[in-house]
Scaffold this active site. Structure first.
Site, PDB file in Angstrom:
ATOM      1  N   GLY A  17      60.692  29.434  74.613  1.00 49.74           N
ATOM      2  CA  GLY A  17      61.200  28.407  73.697  1.00 49.74           C
ATOM      3  C   GLY A  17      60.098  27.384  73.552  1.00 49.74           C
ATOM      4  O   GLY A  17      58.930  27.759  73.449  1.00 49.74           O
ATOM      5  N   SER A  67      56.805  34.106  77.587  1.00 44.92           N
ATOM      6  CA  SER A  67      56.306  33.079  76.658  1.00 44.92           C
ATOM      7  C   SER A  67      56.152  31.720  77.376  1.00 44.92           C
ATOM      8  O   SER A  67      55.296  31.595  78.248  1.00 44.92           O
ATOM      9  CB  SER A  67      57.253  33.016  75.464  1.00 44.92           C
ATOM     10  OG  SER A  67      56.700  32.249  74.438  1.00 44.92           O
ATOM     11  N   ALA A  68      56.986  30.728  77.061  1.00 44.90           N
ATOM     12  CA  ALA A  68      56.859  29.417  77.724  1.00 44.90           C
ATOM     13  C   ALA A  68      56.990  29.547  79.239  1.00 44.90           C
ATOM     14  O   ALA A  68      56.370  28.800  79.995  1.00 44.90           O
ATOM     15  CB  ALA A  68      57.899  28.449  77.172  1.00 44.90           C
ATOM     16  N   HIS A 107      51.581  35.370  73.239  1.00 43.04           N
ATOM     17  CA  HIS A 107      51.622  35.668  71.791  1.00 43.04           C
ATOM     18  C   HIS A 107      50.213  35.617  71.207  1.00 43.04           C
ATOM     19  O   HIS A 107      50.024  35.095  70.107  1.00 43.04           O
ATOM     20  CB  HIS A 107      52.485  34.655  71.027  1.00 43.04           C
ATOM     21  CG  HIS A 107      53.881  34.479  71.529  1.00 43.04           C
ATOM     22  ND1 HIS A 107      54.893  35.353  71.240  1.00 43.04           N
ATOM     23  CD2 HIS A 107      54.445  33.511  72.300  1.00 43.04           C
ATOM     24  CE1 HIS A 107      56.023  34.938  71.799  1.00 43.04           C
ATOM     25  NE2 HIS A 107      55.777  33.826  72.448  1.00 43.04           N
TER      26      HIS A 107
END
Lengths: 244, 244
Positions: B86, B119-120, B156
């Site tokens: 997120g 991701s985060a 990413h």
């Protein structure tokens, strides 16, 4: 207060700043020497030379803030200030280290010195860094910027690409996340557009693509060049305000 | 130390986390309840339910960190921890507010509890937030993260798009700017790839696209799945270290 806030400095097929030549000439009318702040890029001399080459065509000399031992002294005597684009975290950290955040803001606010920003320099005119697109490559002391306008601007605003396979958030999704945490209008300035502030008047200029305005609890609103955005100057922003 | 660091959680045409199902099952082998940290998104309950639906297919119960008055108490008894993706600034600010940065890192380092991030959550495993792609929508107290590996990861990771009209920096240009200010290896993890750490061993996994490693003063190097990246665990990072 006299501001010119550009979304971008480079445009396809045009030399540096050329797409905004007319509005820059108007904004800097009567200025013979400009103070340029190059801290958003690593090569301060090279960046200043690039700006000087453009400004020379308008008959304006350029002094780089980095050429003085105490850049604040250059601010005190500046006829006009231009903060250029690059990485906005690096830029803000340098402004803080040299005591320039308040020094520049005071000259613009109290003395009516014209301010021009492009990209990261436009981010600096907002209350905070929160709507930058840049990577946080260094850690500034705080996200507070010059606060020359009371709302946030997202430069290089990009519309979603239909059918894209990219799994990351769109810019609109990022700005909606921002509005989950903060209560502040955010103007997405598309490439080729700019804002001009003269005292209590704020007008959108540049390419027909215009700008997209995001506010809490409302659908985004499109604005075309020529739009009077002066009501944004009455915004009362609140940051990091989501109840836990 | 046992880490699984995913570039992404969503893949085209696959349900949430499905692209990494096998490696997640291996990583969490023997775990019956997982502590999920949902702070990177605003909807904590909804996010936790989504993770629970996936983990249910592996026979693992999920507890959201936000469901306890003192999330640190859940950390103390957790069998495994997963921090989801997120906005990484929002995530880090919440981790700091709840005293979870050190608490989680200690459990992973000292007690060998398996850690999983996407991701985060993968950004959080690095020494700092400096290689996130996210917008700084809130201001954390500092950029220091859990430091479960001594180098930076860019999740990413995206290759430049040839012939793109977009005037912004490419990801590679952003990471090169980062290396102007910091001395630290940065691994660009393309979508569909991940890193697994088991004690002193570090291996790249996932799609053939692999990862691109950036280091100061050298050309980037490509790594394919199966690559032994253990030497990165000896990196000695220095941040905000460019001479003024």
């Amino acid at each position: 207060m006299k501001l010119l806030l550009l979304s971008n400095s480079a445009a396809p097929g045009r030399s540096y700043l050329d797409h905004a030549r007319e509005v820059i000439a108007e904004h800097l009318d009567g200025v013979t020497e400009l103070l340029f702040v190059p801290y958003a890029l690593a090569d301060h001399d090279g960046y200043t030379a690039k700006v000087a080459a453009f400004m020379d065509t308008l008959g304006i000399r350029v002094r780089g803030a980095h050429t003085a031992r105490e850049p604040r002294e250059l601010v005190a005597s500046a006829q006009a200030v231009f903060i250029g684009g690059g990485n906005s975290f690096r830029l803000l950290k340098s402004l803080q280290r040299h005591g320039l955040v308040d020094a520049v803001a005071r000259r613009i606010r109290a003395d009516g010195v014209p301010y021009m920003g492009s990209s990261a320099g436009t981010n600096m005119a907002c209350p905070t860094l929160r709507t930058t697109n840049d990577m946080p490559i260094v850690q500034p002391v705080s996200f507070d910027t010059l606060g020359l306008v009371p709302f946030q601007i997202n430069p290089h605003y990009l519309d979603p690409v239909p059918g894209s396979a990219h799994m990351g958030e769109t810019r609109e999704e990022r700005l909606r996340q921002l509005l989950e945490e903060n209560d502040v209008p955010v103007l997405g300035l598309r490439e080729g557009t700019w804002l001009r502030r003269s005292h209590d008047a704020l007008e959108l200029g540049g390419l027909a693509a215009g700008a997209r305005l995001f506010t809490s609890g409302a659908e985004p609103v499109e604005h075309a060049p020529g739009a009077d955005l002066s009501p944004l100057l009455a915004a009362e922003a609140r940051f990091d305000c989501r109840p836990d």
